[in-house]
Design an enzyme around this catalytic site. Structure first.
Site, PDB file in Angstrom:
ATOM      1  N   LYS A   1       1.246   4.099   7.306  1.00  0.00           N
ATOM      2  CA  LYS A   1       0.482   4.936   6.375  1.00  0.00           C
ATOM      3  C   LYS A   1       0.879   6.397   6.572  1.00  0.00           C
ATOM      4  O   LYS A   1       1.572   6.750   7.532  1.00  0.00           O
ATOM      5  CB  LYS A   1      -1.034   4.805   6.646  1.00  0.00           C
ATOM      6  CG  LYS A   1      -1.629   3.422   6.431  1.00  0.00           C
ATOM      7  CD  LYS A   1      -1.749   3.072   4.961  1.00  0.00           C
ATOM      8  CE  LYS A   1      -2.485   1.750   4.767  1.00  0.00           C
ATOM      9  NZ  LYS A   1      -1.713   0.596   5.239  1.00  0.00           N
TER      10      LYS A   1
ATOM     11  N   SER B   1       0.801  -1.224   0.000  1.00  0.00           N
ATOM     12  CA  SER B   1       0.000   0.000   0.000  1.00  0.00           C
ATOM     13  C   SER B   1       0.834   1.275   0.000  1.00  0.00           C
ATOM     14  O   SER B   1       0.298   2.361  -0.187  1.00  0.00           O
ATOM     15  CB  SER B   1      -0.948   0.017   1.207  1.00  0.00           C
ATOM     16  OG  SER B   1      -0.234   0.286   2.397  1.00  0.00           O
TER      17      SER B   1
END
Length: 201
Positions: A159, A122
């Protein structure tokens, strides 16, 4: 030393620090310190350093590495690998001492406290790939837009942090993944901020 790879420079710094302490590590000890799979990998780095004139090898001696200089006290970091972090769907906490690696301090923008191995894709647009070891500096706070390691309901993920007046979102850097919106009642904490990475292999 400009022509040395980061790993080879770290091996040299390790040998310099060991020499300052009056120690001469064996190839097996060098391999263990850097997480090499075998003594052969350590031998390759040591031989290249000797050919570059940065160290001397004494024939027929197990601990026959001589280093002319010494490294400063902050040239190397001994960093524990504490498990995995998800670059994708958060994974259950897998925090426990896996191994310890000696790494060159110059590899990281900030001084990390530990390493985590990335699982998932990701964060590929930020250059963070599956299998990378990311350096993490312990911190319970971070700036908007920083890459963070966060814990959400007992699971860990890496993230980009986005805070607004009414929400916290953890943003992936791959269009195939959706942001994680942190619920108001979620057990959420920032575990640390991203310092940089090393890519093994």
């Amino acid at each position: 030393m400009d022509s040395l790879s980061p790993k080879r420079a770290a091996v040299l710094a390790f040998l310099q620090q060991q020499a300052q302490a009056g120690l001469a590590p064996s190839l097996a000890e060098i391999a263990q310190a850097f997480g090499f799979a075998s003594r052969n990998a350590a031998q390759k780095h040591v031989q290249a350093l000797a050919e570059a004139g940065l160290i001397e090898l004494v024939p027929n001696r197990k601990r026959g590495i001589r280093v002319p200089g010494g490294a400063g006290p902050d040239a190397l970091l001994a960093l524990p690998v504490l498990g995995r972090v998800a670059a994708g769907v958060p994974i259950g906490a897998d925090i426990g001492l896996d191994r310890q690696l000696w790494l060159d301090r110059s590899l990281f923008a900030l001084r990390p406290d530990y390493l985590l191995q990335v699982q998932g894709d990701s964060m590929i647009d930020d250059g963070i790939l599956e299998g990378d070891l990311v350096g993490v500096q312990r911190s319970s706070d971070a700036r908007n837009g920083q890459i963070v390691v966060a814990r959400v309901d007992g699971e860990i993920t890496i993230k980009r942090l986005e805070r607004s007046a009414d929400a916290i979102r953890l943003l992936p850097r791959n269009p195939a993944h959706a942001p994680i919106v942190v619920a108001a009642d979620a057990d959420f904490a920032i575990e640390g901020v991203y310092c940089g990475l090393i890519r093994q292999g």
